[in-house]
Structure formats: C-alpha cells, structure tokens
Design an enzyme around this catalytic site. Structure first.
Site, mmCIF file in Angstrom:
data_model
loop_
_atom_site.group_PDB
_atom_site.id
_atom_site.type_symbol
_atom_site.label_atom_id
_atom_site.label_comp_id
_atom_site.label_asym_id
_atom_site.label_seq_id
_atom_site.Cartn_x
_atom_site.Cartn_y
_atom_site.Cartn_z
ATOM 1 N N GLY A 18 0.815 -1.313 -0.470
ATOM 2 C CA GLY A 18 -0.050 0.089 0.207
ATOM 3 C C GLY A 18 1.497 1.063 -0.205
ATOM 4 O O GLY A 18 0.294 2.411 0.743
ATOM 5 N N SER A 19 1.988 1.353 -0.756
ATOM 6 C CA SER A 19 3.056 2.906 -0.506
ATOM 7 C C SER A 19 2.096 3.087 -1.356
ATOM 8 O O SER A 19 2.331 5.105 -1.171
ATOM 9 C CB SER A 19 4.508 2.096 -0.862
ATOM 10 O OG SER A 19 4.442 1.825 -2.641
ATOM 11 N N ASN A 20 1.494 3.025 -2.639
ATOM 12 C CA ASN A 20 0.886 4.058 -3.310
ATOM 13 C C ASN A 20 -0.498 4.997 -2.942
ATOM 14 O O ASN A 20 -0.450 5.924 -2.441
ATOM 15 C CB ASN A 20 0.283 3.307 -4.548
ATOM 16 C CG ASN A 20 1.268 3.686 -5.754
ATOM 17 O OD1 ASN A 20 2.523 4.257 -6.240
ATOM 18 N ND2 ASN A 20 2.119 1.951 -5.113
ATOM 19 N N LEU A 89 -4.110 -6.288 -7.645
ATOM 20 C CA LEU A 89 -4.056 -7.557 -7.744
ATOM 21 C C LEU A 89 -5.581 -7.951 -8.654
ATOM 22 O O LEU A 89 -5.229 -9.337 -9.631
ATOM 23 C CB LEU A 89 -3.206 -8.966 -7.827
ATOM 24 C CG LEU A 89 -1.980 -7.940 -6.625
ATOM 25 C CD1 LEU A 89 -0.950 -8.801 -6.996
ATOM 26 C CD2 LEU A 89 -1.221 -7.511 -8.586
ATOM 27 N N ASN A 106 -5.444 3.954 -12.625
ATOM 28 C CA ASN A 106 -4.519 1.844 -12.111
ATOM 29 C C ASN A 106 -3.965 2.909 -12.389
ATOM 30 O O ASN A 106 -2.625 3.430 -13.112
ATOM 31 C CB ASN A 106 -4.890 0.605 -13.176
ATOM 32 C CG ASN A 106 -3.319 -0.580 -12.742
ATOM 33 O OD1 ASN A 106 -3.972 -0.190 -11.728
ATOM 34 N ND2 ASN A 106 -3.527 -0.884 -13.575
ATOM 35 N N HIS A 108 1.107 1.269 -13.127
ATOM 36 C CA HIS A 108 1.635 0.112 -13.662
ATOM 37 C C HIS A 108 2.999 0.982 -13.186
ATOM 38 O O HIS A 108 3.349 1.843 -14.373
ATOM 39 C CB HIS A 108 1.112 -0.331 -14.646
ATOM 40 C CG HIS A 108 1.387 -1.619 -15.231
ATOM 41 N ND1 HIS A 108 1.577 -2.937 -15.097
ATOM 42 C CD2 HIS A 108 2.469 -2.243 -16.599
ATOM 43 C CE1 HIS A 108 1.838 -3.651 -15.648
ATOM 44 N NE2 HIS A 108 2.915 -3.112 -15.520
ATOM 45 N N ASP A 149 -4.879 -3.661 -18.427
ATOM 46 C CA ASP A 149 -3.660 -2.653 -18.853
ATOM 47 C C ASP A 149 -3.175 -1.931 -20.572
ATOM 48 O O ASP A 149 -2.912 -1.903 -20.972
ATOM 49 C CB ASP A 149 -2.632 -2.983 -18.823
ATOM 50 C CG ASP A 149 -2.034 -3.880 -17.255
ATOM 51 O OD1 ASP A 149 -2.500 -2.963 -16.093
ATOM 52 O OD2 ASP A 149 -0.795 -4.318 -17.094
ATOM 53 N N GLU A 178 6.352 6.239 -9.083
ATOM 54 C CA GLU A 178 4.987 6.065 -9.003
ATOM 55 C C GLU A 178 3.736 6.659 -8.307
ATOM 56 O O GLU A 178 2.467 7.656 -8.389
ATOM 57 C CB GLU A 178 4.530 4.985 -8.495
ATOM 58 C CG GLU A 178 5.227 3.454 -9.687
ATOM 59 C CD GLU A 178 5.016 2.288 -9.162
ATOM 60 O OE1 GLU A 178 3.406 2.047 -8.491
ATOM 61 O OE2 GLU A 178 5.543 1.594 -9.396
HETATM 62 C C1 GAR Z 1 3.569 -1.269 -6.996
HETATM 63 O O1 GAR Z 1 4.256 -1.022 -7.820
HETATM 64 C C2 GAR Z 1 2.070 -0.931 -8.741
HETATM 65 O O2 GAR Z 1 2.439 -0.093 -9.598
HETATM 66 C C3 GAR Z 1 2.379 -2.505 -9.324
HETATM 67 O O3 GAR Z 1 2.199 -3.214 -7.860
HETATM 68 C C4 GAR Z 1 2.975 -2.741 -7.097
HETATM 69 C C5 GAR Z 1 1.786 -2.102 -5.824
HETATM 70 O O4 GAR Z 1 2.589 -1.972 -4.694
HETATM 71 N N1 GAR Z 1 0.801 -2.778 -9.674
HETATM 72 C C6 GAR Z 1 0.994 -3.293 -11.052
HETATM 73 O O5 GAR Z 1 1.868 -4.147 -10.662
HETATM 74 C C7 GAR Z 1 -0.360 -3.435 -11.265
HETATM 75 N N2 GAR Z 1 0.126 -4.425 -12.262
HETATM 76 P P1 GAR Z 1 2.071 -0.573 -3.352
HETATM 77 O O6 GAR Z 1 1.422 -1.480 -2.780
HETATM 78 O O7 GAR Z 1 3.503 -0.477 -2.621
HETATM 79 O O8 GAR Z 1 1.519 0.521 -3.844
#
Ligand code: GAR
Length: 196
Positions: A18-20, A89, A106, A108, A149, A178
């Site tokens: 969950g950093s985003n 996911l 989204n 990516h 995507d 991101e």
């Molecule tokens: C992020 O790098 C995001 O871009 C990727 O999962 C990670 C989640 O990190 N998403 C995908 O690959 C989707 N196809 P986070 O939980 O720290 O945000």
C-alpha cells in the site's frame, strides 16, 4: 452565492503493502487536496490496510475467493466518485468497469503498452524489462477498461535502466515516481470533475 463544488470521493483498492495508497492518503490530508478518500478496500489480507486504519480511513477486507467477491467489490465502491487501483491484483468484474467507465485509474510499473497485461505485476514487470534489454522504463497511470492494462494512458514517468539493475533495484527506483505520478494524475482528474 456560488455553491462550492464538492470534492470527489475516492475509493482505493489494494492487495499489498500500500505505498501508493499511502501517498494518496498523505496528499488527501493537505488542505488543498481536490478529493477526499472514502475508503480503502483490499482483496486479501494486505499490510496496507493497517496503514489506512492508522490514519483513520475506513477499511474493508474482502475475500477474493468468496463467490460474492464481485458483488462485494461493487458494493464497496458504489458510493465513490472515483476508484484508484493502487497495486490491486484482482481483475475487476466487467460490471464494475462498465458502471465506473472513465472513473477508475490504475498505476502500472512500466511504460505501457510495454510489459503490461494479465499476470504482469510487481517484480515480474521489472524482470521483463531487464530481460528485454530496455534502456528506459518507468510507470504509467491509465484509465481502466475491460482489457488488462489497455485503457487510455493519462501520464507516464521515465527512468533510465542501469546496466547493474536487478528487478529489485529498478523497482525501487520506479516506486517513488509512481507515488508522485499517481497523486499528480488523481489531482488533475479530481480538479476537472469539480469544474463540471
Ligand atoms: C506498484 O509497483 C504498482 O505499480 C504495482 O504493484 C505495486 C504495488 O505497490 N501494480 C501492478 O503491477 C499492477 N499491474 P504498493 O502496494 O506499495 O503500492
């Protein structure tokens, strides 16, 4: 007197750390944020849920293996104006994608359309970039449509791929980008909605 436009409400869907999500929650706490976060929902027991809870944001843990998962997801975000997939996911049910056309974003971790599609997430994406010998990678924010995507691209940020990169080092350089790109895109979309 002119009525002030209400800030759009955002539902964030996560599956992992969950950093985003956290970068959005931090931004949403700024007085000038043009949106509010209504809830954070996860499709599995994701560490990010605890971070959201700690900030006082309503959270919801869904079970992606439950027969009612698609309906539960739909209900969870029903009252949100916008939905952000922040490392989510599960594939969204087509019914949800149709109901939220032009309202789901989204992030990516590659320069789409390169290295996207079913099964391409996280470290696998960075490994594919290195295997292909790409010189540049980065991240993409796009609208979600029924394909995986494939929706219209809103914004990209780029990094150079270094000779000594591993999937881990490349991913670690892209992740802060991101965070920045997702918040910038979300702000712009929320501001546009308030002008309507
Ligand atoms: C992020 O790098 C995001 O871009 C990727 O999962 C990670 C989640 O990190 N998403 C995908 O690959 C989707 N196809 P986070 O939980 O720290 O945000």
């Amino acid at each position: 007197m002119l009525a002030l436009a209400e800030k759009p409400s955002v539902g964030i869907l996560i599956s992992g750390q969950g950093s985003n999500m956290l970068s959005i929650l931090q931004d949403a706490e700024r007085p000038d944020a043009p949106y509010t976060v209504r809830l954070v929902a996860a499709d599995r027991s994701a560490p990010g849920l605890a971070l959201a809870k700690a900030r006082g944001v309503p959270t919801l843990l869904l079970d992606r293996k439950s027969p009612s998962f698609e309906e539960d997801l739909l209900q969870a975000v029903a009252s949100c104006d916008l939905v952000v997939l922040a490392g989510f996911l599960s594939i969204l049910p087509p019914k949800l994608v149709r109901a939220f056309k032009g309202r789901i974003l989204n992030i990516h971790p590659s320069l789409l359309p390169a290295h996207g599609g079913r099964g391409m997430y996280g470290k696998k994406v960075h490994a594919a970039v290195l295997a292909q010998g790409d010189l540049i990678s980065g991240c993409t924010v796009h609208w979600v449509e029924e394909g995986v995507d494939t929706g219209a691209i809103l914004a990209k940020a780029k990094v150079l791929v270094l000779r000594e990169d591993t999937p881990e080092t490349l991913g670690a350089r892209i992740l802060p980008l991101e965070h920045w790109l997702l918040v910038a895109a979300l702000r712009q979309i929320a501001e546009e909605r308030m002008k309507r």
